[in-house]
Enzyme design. Structure first.
Site, short mmCIF file in Angstrom:
data_model
loop_
_atom_site.label_atom_id
_atom_site.label_comp_id
_atom_site.label_asym_id
_atom_site.label_seq_id
_atom_site.Cartn_x
_atom_site.Cartn_y
_atom_site.Cartn_z
CG ASN A 1 -6.88 -1.52 1.52
OD1 ASN A 1 -6.18 -1.08 0.61
ND2 ASN A 1 -6.36 -2.03 2.63
CB CYS B 1 -0.94 0.01 1.21
SG CYS B 1 -1.86 -1.50 1.35
CG HIS C 1 -3.51 2.89 2.31
ND1 HIS C 1 -4.07 2.50 1.13
CD2 HIS C 1 -3.45 1.78 3.09
CE1 HIS C 1 -4.34 1.20 1.18
NE2 HIS C 1 -3.98 0.74 2.36
N1 ACO Z 1 -18.19 -9.39 9.80
C1 ACO Z 1 -18.58 -9.66 11.06
N2 ACO Z 1 -17.73 -10.00 12.05
C2 ACO Z 1 -16.41 -10.01 11.73
C3 ACO Z 1 -15.94 -9.73 10.43
C4 ACO Z 1 -16.89 -9.42 9.46
N3 ACO Z 1 -16.56 -9.13 8.19
N4 ACO Z 1 -14.59 -9.84 10.43
C5 ACO Z 1 -14.22 -10.17 11.68
N5 ACO Z 1 -15.32 -10.29 12.45
C6 ACO Z 1 -15.39 -10.66 13.85
C7 ACO Z 1 -14.24 -11.56 14.26
O1 ACO Z 1 -14.51 -12.91 13.98
C8 ACO Z 1 -14.18 -11.30 15.75
O2 ACO Z 1 -15.22 -12.03 16.37
P1 ACO Z 1 -14.98 -12.75 17.81
O3 ACO Z 1 -14.71 -11.63 18.75
O4 ACO Z 1 -16.25 -13.45 18.01
O5 ACO Z 1 -13.79 -13.64 17.60
C9 ACO Z 1 -14.55 -9.83 15.87
O6 ACO Z 1 -15.23 -9.48 14.66
C10 ACO Z 1 -13.34 -8.94 16.01
O7 ACO Z 1 -12.38 -9.34 15.00
P2 ACO Z 1 -10.99 -8.66 14.85
O8 ACO Z 1 -10.31 -9.20 13.64
O9 ACO Z 1 -10.24 -8.72 16.14
O10 ACO Z 1 -11.51 -7.18 14.57
P3 ACO Z 1 -10.73 -5.83 14.47
O11 ACO Z 1 -11.24 -4.87 15.46
O12 ACO Z 1 -9.24 -6.01 14.43
O13 ACO Z 1 -11.20 -5.32 13.02
C11 ACO Z 1 -10.32 -5.17 10.80
C12 ACO Z 1 -10.87 -6.08 11.87
C13 ACO Z 1 -11.42 -4.25 10.35
C14 ACO Z 1 -9.81 -6.00 9.65
C15 ACO Z 1 -9.17 -4.33 11.39
O14 ACO Z 1 -8.27 -5.17 12.09
C16 ACO Z 1 -8.38 -3.57 10.36
O15 ACO Z 1 -8.91 -2.74 9.65
N6 ACO Z 1 -7.08 -3.78 10.30
C17 ACO Z 1 -6.21 -3.05 9.41
C18 ACO Z 1 -6.28 -3.53 8.03
C19 ACO Z 1 -5.38 -2.68 7.19
O16 ACO Z 1 -5.17 -1.52 7.47
N7 ACO Z 1 -4.78 -3.19 6.19
C20 ACO Z 1 -3.87 -2.28 5.49
C21 ACO Z 1 -3.03 -2.88 4.65
S1 ACO Z 1 -3.87 -3.84 3.45
C22 ACO Z 1 -2.74 -4.22 2.26
O17 ACO Z 1 -1.57 -3.94 2.38
C23 ACO Z 1 -3.25 -5.02 1.13
#
Ligand code: ACO
Length: 331
Positions: free
Chosen positions: A286, A116, A256
């Site tokens: 993204n 990214c 980004h």
């Molecule tokens: N729908 C519903 N529930 C979901 C989903 C979904 N799509 N995805 C995850 N959950 C659930 C999980 O299973 C978990 O449930 P549990 O508590 O019962 O186990 C709960 O939601 C929390 O999951 P986490 O993965 O811990 O959630 P988090 O708060 O970390 O949010 C997210 C997830 C949105 C992906 C976040 O971590 C994020 O945005 N991270 C950064 C991603 C990013 O910036 N990437 C950049 C680079 S990308 C690249 O280089 C290609």
């Protein structure tokens, strides 16, 4: 070689697939909800390329638009740099496919792999080539077809990504304008936080690992989130310091488009008004290396970035990598 001179973006173009994949569509594919996706990421919909299309198709569309707006021909280009990790094929580079489609045989062309952060890394290279007088017109493209490396059964990642391309033409500009400062970095201890395990030399694709989706993006979301929140604000502060400016001087930040909560963290940490951040995350998701040029082109077209504005681009992602650039907008 001529004397050092400033380099700036003199034209832009972008391209998106026609097909829209909404959160409601995703609700039918995995156990998720529009409410969860919007509140946790800020994404409402994303664009997805058609079967048979490749990165180069969108890169070429964006490039042609940027050339047309600059009133330049492909033969005017001295160099083509393409930032992507979802190129049409592993070999050759997408940059060579773009060069062939544009018909400017002889122009050097190569890809940059910085996830990214790739578009801003590539701008930094273009800046050096222009400043040093080696080249006069450089096409820099950020393009990604993330749909091709998305595990559509993994709700933790498939709700995030989209496809698209943005292109910039970089050329010499008046002293004191264009690209003023950069902050590039990487933290290789985070290599496992965001990766595509199979398909390279270490783990070639096999029937077995294909069944496990090992050729698709695997992400430790929390880890990337924590990293992003920190480096995004730090990188903005570093380019300001290098330019001898403060947050008060910023007219627009183009971050980004990873997650609206990551963008909001920079709003809070830096104490900037939210309207000084421009993103199209809501409708594009993204798009990795494409997200910054896609948003920047939209902001310029909408008149939200104007001549003389102080603009900061900031990216972060796989590697882990980060990259920011502060520029005085030139058109
Ligand atoms: N729908 C519903 N529930 C979901 C989903 C979904 N799509 N995805 C995850 N959950 C659930 C999980 O299973 C978990 O449930 P549990 O508590 O019962 O186990 C709960 O939601 C929390 O999951 P986490 O993965 O811990 O959630 P988090 O708060 O970390 O949010 C997210 C997830 C949105 C992906 C976040 O971590 C994020 O945005 N991270 C950064 C991603 C990013 O910036 N990437 C950049 C680079 S990308 C690249 O280089 C290609």
């Amino acid at each position: 070689m001529s004397e050092l001179r400033n380099a700036g973006i003199i034209s832009m173009g972008s391209a998106l697939p026609d097909r829209v994949l909404t959160n409601a569509d995703l609700e039918k594919m995995v156990d998720t909800s529009d409410e969860w996706i919007r509140s946790m990421t800020g994404v409402r919909e994303r664009r997805i390329a058609a079967e048979g299309e490749g990165c180069s198709d969108y890169a070429v569309k964006a490039a042609r638009l940027a050339l047309e707006r600059a009133k330049l021909e492909p033969d005017d280009l001295d160099l083509i740099i393409v930032a992507t990790f979802t190129g049409d094929q592993q070999l050759p580079s997408t940059a060579c496919l773009v060069q062939s489609a544009l018909g400017c045989v002889g122009t050097p062309a190569f890809d940059v792999a910085a996830a990214c952060s790739g578009f801003v890394y590539s701008l930094a290279m273009a800046d050096v080539f222009i400043r040093s007088g080696v080249y006069n017109r450089i096409l820099v493209i950020g393009v990604e077809l993330l749909s091709s490396v998305t595990n559509w059964t993994d709700r933790g990642t498939c709700v995030l990504f989209g496809d698209g391309a943005g292109a910039a033409i970089v050329g010499p500009v008046e002293s004191g304008t264009g690209m003023i400062s950069f902050d590039l970095g990487a933290d290789g201890t985070g290599v496992d936080a965001l990766k595509i395990p199979a398909g390279g030399s270490k783990m070639p694709v096999t029937h077995e690992n294909l069944d496990e989706h090992a050729n698709k993006v695997v992400m430790a979301g929390r880890e990337v989130f924590k990293f992003a929140v920190k480096v995004q604000s730090d990188a903005i502060e570093h380019v300001l310091t290098k330019a001898g400016l403060t947050t008060d001087d910023i007219d627009m930040v183009i971050p980004h488009a990873a997650n609206i909560r990551i963008i909001d963290s920079a709003v809070n940490r830096l104490g900037l008004p939210p309207e000084k951040f421009f993103t199209n995350l809501e409708k594009c998701g993204n798009t990795s290396a494409a997200s910054i040029p896609l948003a920047l082109d939209e902001a310029v077209q909408a008149g939200k970035v104007k001549k003389g504005d102080t603009v900061v681009l900031v990216g972060f992602g796989g590697g882990l990598t980060w990259a920011a650039s502060l520029m005085k907008w030139v058109y």
